[in-house]
Design an enzyme around this catalytic site. Structure first.
Site, mmCIF file in Angstrom:
data_model
loop_
_atom_site.group_PDB
_atom_site.id
_atom_site.type_symbol
_atom_site.label_atom_id
_atom_site.label_comp_id
_atom_site.label_asym_id
_atom_site.label_seq_id
_atom_site.Cartn_x
_atom_site.Cartn_y
_atom_site.Cartn_z
ATOM 1 C CD1 TRP A 1 -3.821 -5.029 8.009
ATOM 2 C CD2 TRP A 1 -2.980 -5.522 6.257
ATOM 3 N NE1 TRP A 1 -3.822 -6.416 7.856
ATOM 4 C CE2 TRP A 1 -3.392 -6.718 6.811
ATOM 5 C CE3 TRP A 1 -2.472 -5.600 4.850
ATOM 6 C CZ2 TRP A 1 -3.508 -7.886 6.256
ATOM 7 C CZ3 TRP A 1 -2.328 -6.875 4.325
ATOM 8 C CH2 TRP A 1 -2.818 -7.992 4.926
ATOM 9 C CB THR A 2 1.203 0.682 5.131
ATOM 10 O OG1 THR A 2 1.341 -0.125 3.989
ATOM 11 C CG2 THR A 2 2.142 -0.059 6.097
ATOM 12 C CE1 TYR B 1 -5.576 -8.204 11.277
ATOM 13 C CE2 TYR B 1 -6.510 -6.898 9.858
ATOM 14 C CZ TYR B 1 -5.876 -8.076 9.928
ATOM 15 O OH TYR B 1 -5.796 -9.038 9.094
ATOM 16 C CG ASP C 1 -2.890 -5.767 -1.529
ATOM 17 O OD1 ASP C 1 -3.861 -5.667 -1.844
ATOM 18 O OD2 ASP C 1 -2.948 -6.377 -0.409
ATOM 19 N NE ARG D 1 -3.162 -2.720 0.044
ATOM 20 C CZ ARG D 1 -3.825 -3.506 1.088
ATOM 21 N NH1 ARG D 1 -3.417 -3.733 2.352
ATOM 22 N NH2 ARG D 1 -5.072 -3.998 0.744
ATOM 23 C CG ASP E 1 -4.834 -1.807 10.022
ATOM 24 O OD1 ASP E 1 -4.877 -2.580 10.869
ATOM 25 O OD2 ASP E 1 -5.457 -1.554 8.764
ATOM 26 C CG ASP F 1 -6.428 -10.999 2.137
ATOM 27 O OD1 ASP F 1 -5.909 -11.502 1.245
ATOM 28 O OD2 ASP F 1 -6.536 -10.019 2.592
ATOM 29 C CD GLU F 2 -10.089 -7.987 2.814
ATOM 30 O OE1 GLU F 2 -10.491 -7.426 3.805
ATOM 31 O OE2 GLU F 2 -9.006 -7.550 2.448
ATOM 32 C CG HIS G 1 -5.983 -8.058 -1.559
ATOM 33 N ND1 HIS G 1 -6.242 -7.079 -1.239
ATOM 34 C CD2 HIS G 1 -6.691 -8.855 -1.028
ATOM 35 C CE1 HIS G 1 -7.031 -6.809 -0.206
ATOM 36 N NE2 HIS G 1 -7.465 -8.036 -0.029
HETATM 37 C C1 ACM Z 1 -6.655 -9.218 5.740
HETATM 38 O O1 ACM Z 1 -6.740 -8.284 6.866
HETATM 39 N N1 ACM Z 1 -7.419 -8.922 4.676
HETATM 40 C C2 ACM Z 1 -6.119 -10.318 6.102
#
Ligand code: ACM
Length: 644
Positions: free
Chosen positions: A489-490, A443, A203, A174, A445, A351-352, A277
């Protein structure tokens, strides 16, 4: 002389023996398994010798320690075997000490010398980290510090970790962080005995690792257009706009960082996040998606590419599970990744993965028919199982985020549980290994204080909540839990100063949950030790958040009076005084002290509050609009003349 009865004499002796060393406090994080304070101090002599018994790894640890001590203290430090007369002795046990395992150590600081013993160099390294925390904060300054009493309190420590996996995840996609910045991140994490860096390398916003057989991944996929502000809301870059923001690591850079980490007993877990991603990869090679890159406007600069409320993709950022070229692509990627990273695992994301474009794809429909797949989750599971085979064909183990459970877990997969603990529990019950990293505790972030002062993120994780992380859920056999990690996460982190602010002190909390015995965890004592670490971070010029001293506002609708607001103030740390004002002026310790729930004086619009300790301000002043409190309590907002 009056005769003192025997029992009383014994009691006095015990009290005296305890009280004397008890005048000193030590503030080690993570809390050691056993630490006994002894009387006296080890005063660093002007000429220090470090005695080494072990291989060249221990020599390397000794020379790093020597450098740190001589830089900060100006003392002369020599390394060599002085037949047991050295001031500091780093000794590998000749026969194994079963209590301490591979990463544990015994540290004895006595007035004459310091002895660290371990079975393996890693243990010596961790013993040195503890020793450094016993020395004055200025040891972290990286420069000569004058007028410091260079001494460490005498202690006997026996210490070893609760978990073998003690990780921090760094997202360099990111926002890109240089190899030098990654090394500095490693320098900070090892002080608290972390041993794993999870490197989130790919990502939607950038592909950060050179893959020689796929050059467009970095020539195209590593670059976007610079934006600052609120990630996720940015405008799509215009067609001619330069895409010169980002960067990547060459394979030489990766090798250098891996070696640097190894010298500090840190394994690096590389993550290649697929099949979702993957916009950076798809921008480089559009044919890897099922839609040939439908709606794609390039590597994301932080524009809205997903609808998080409906889980619909607005551009196609998924690799296509029905395209054999995708598996050939992944084979090339994993081949090179496996050669670069000695660690036994490769994280392949998972993920996602919003399935919007898969649902529209004829190729996916044909795959479902051919493989008898009943749902999109089974399609993803089919993909994961094939990826697991690729990873295993390179001699590595496969792991992924907990979505890989959906539709059927790959046979040997290790699960990283992030959407709470439930994925981890399910995987452990199936006999799979698990790393716990639930959003609820890990988390980092997320905001760590009130949204009115913190850079905005969609959720909050305060230090005391992070500290309550217990990696082994009730009813789960501990043998399946490899450990845990905190994730950075950034999306909203644009520079290393803010990165540090987000990491510290919450990663102190995670470090303690992963290293220290469960029964030794104690929030009040931890908070005290965190403050001591703040001085060390000040000396080392590492930024950190002091949000644990912020006033916390709790706004509730007062049931007894219609439309009335009751406000409670508190802090995470005990024993502070909170002073407040409703008259818009800045409160100090001459203002009203908070003693119980507040109601808002007629027509007041702002509540300002600040925490003090022993008559001195310790936290930030927070300025809270009354209307914000009313909104939080679900009350109608006041119409303010000043806003008309
Ligand atoms: C994640 O936070 N999407 C693993």
């Amino acid at each position: 002389m009056k005769k003192i009865p025997g029992l009383l004499l014994l009691q006095l002796t015990v009290v005296f023996a305890f009280a004397q060393p008890g005048n000193k406090t030590v503030s080690i994080i993570p809390e050691p398994v056993s630490l006994v304070l002894q009387s006296g101090y080890f005063k660093l002599p002007v000429n220090i010798s470090i005695d080494v018994k072990g291989d060249k790894e221990v020599n390397y640890i000794a020379s790093s320690l020597a450098k740190q001590i001589s830089t900060a203290t100006g003392c002369k430090v020599a390394i060599g075997n002085k037949n047991g007369t050295s001031n500091i002795r780093l000794l590998i046990n000749s026969s194994p000490d079963k209590t301490i395992g591979d990463e544990g150590y015994r540290l004895d600081v006595a007035p004459q010398n310091v002895i660290i013993k371990a079975n393996k160099p890693a243990g010596i390294f961790y013993g040195v980290q503890t020793l450094l925390q016993l020395l004055p904060a200025e040891i972290e300054g990286g420069k000569l510090a004058k007028n410091v009493q260079w001494e460490a309190p005498c202690v006997s420590v026996t210490d070893y970790p609760r978990f073998g996996w003690r990780g921090l995840m760094l997202d360099v996609s990111r926002h890109f962080f240089t190899k030098q910045q990654v090394k500095e991140f490693i320098d900070e994490m090892v002080k608290y005995k972390y041993n794993l860096l999870h490197w989130h390398l790919t990502d939607d916003e950038g592909w950060r690792i050179e893959i020689k057989s796929l050059p467009r991944l970095t020539s195209v996929g590593a670059w976007n257009a610079k934006r600052v502000g609120y990630f996720g809301t940015f405008s799509v870059p215009s067609p001619g706009e330069p895409r010169n923001y980002g960067g990547f690591y060459t394979q030489d850079d990766i090798k250098e960082v891996v070696q640097y980490a190894k010298e500090r007993y840190v394994n690096i877990l590389p993550e290649v996040d697929v099949p979702g991603h993957s916009l950076a990869a798809i921008t480089a090679y559009p044919e890897l998606s099922c839609s040939n890159g439908a709606d794609n406007h390039g590597v994301s600069s932080g524009e809205e590419i997903k609808d998080w409320s409906t889980h619909k993709a607005l551009v196609d950022d998924n690799l296509c599970p029905a395209n054999e070229n995708v598996y050939a692509f992944l084979d090339k990627v994993v081949t090179e990744v496996a050669q670069l990273f000695p660690f036994e695992y490769i994280h392949m994301g998972g993920d996602e993965t919003f399935k919007t474009y898969w649902e529209k794809s004829d190729a996916v429909k044909a795959l479902m028919q051919k493989e008898n797949l009943k749902s999109m989750e089974e399609v993803q599971s089919y993909f994961s199982k094939r990826v697991e085979k690729i990873v295993e064909s390179k001699g590595k183990k496969f792991m992924g985020w907990d979505e890989i459970l959906e539709g059927g877990l790959a046979p040997n997969a290790v699960v990283m549980s992030w959407r709470g603990m439930k994925g981890g529990i399910e995987a452990a019950k199936m006999g799979h290994q698990v790393v716990m990293t639930p959003t609820t505790y890990c988390y980092i972030d997320y905001m760590q204080g009130d949204p009115i002062v913190e850079p905005h993120v969609y959720a909050t994780l305060r230090l005391n909540t992070a500290y309550s992380f217990e990696p082994v859920p009730d009813g789960v056999d501990e043998k399946y839990i490899k450990g845990g990690q905190a994730n950075l996460w950034t999306e909203q982190i644009y520079n290393t100063r803010h990165l540090q602010y987000m990491v510290w002190p919450r990663s102190l909390a995670t470090a303690e949950s992963l290293w220290s015995p469960k029964e030794k965890k104690n929030w009040d004592d931890f908070a005290r030790r965190v403050e001591a670490q703040f001085s060390r971070m000040d000396a080392g010029q590492v930024k950190y958040a002091r949000t644990m001293f912020d006033p916390i506002f709790t706004a509730v609708k007062d049931g007894s009076v219609s439309d009335s607001l009751r406000i409670e103030l508190s802090t995470e740390v005990k024993g502070l005084d909170i002073y407040y004002s409703f008259d818009n002026s800045h409160p100090d310790n001459f203002y009203p002290k908070y003693t119980g729930p507040l109601t808002v004086p007629k027509e007041a619009v702002m509540l300002k509050a600040i925490a003090y300790r022993n008559g001195k301000p310790i936290g930030r002043q927070l300025d809270m609009p009354v209307n914000e409190l009313r909104r939080r309590a679900g009350l109608k907002l006041l119409k303010l003349k000043s806003e008309e």
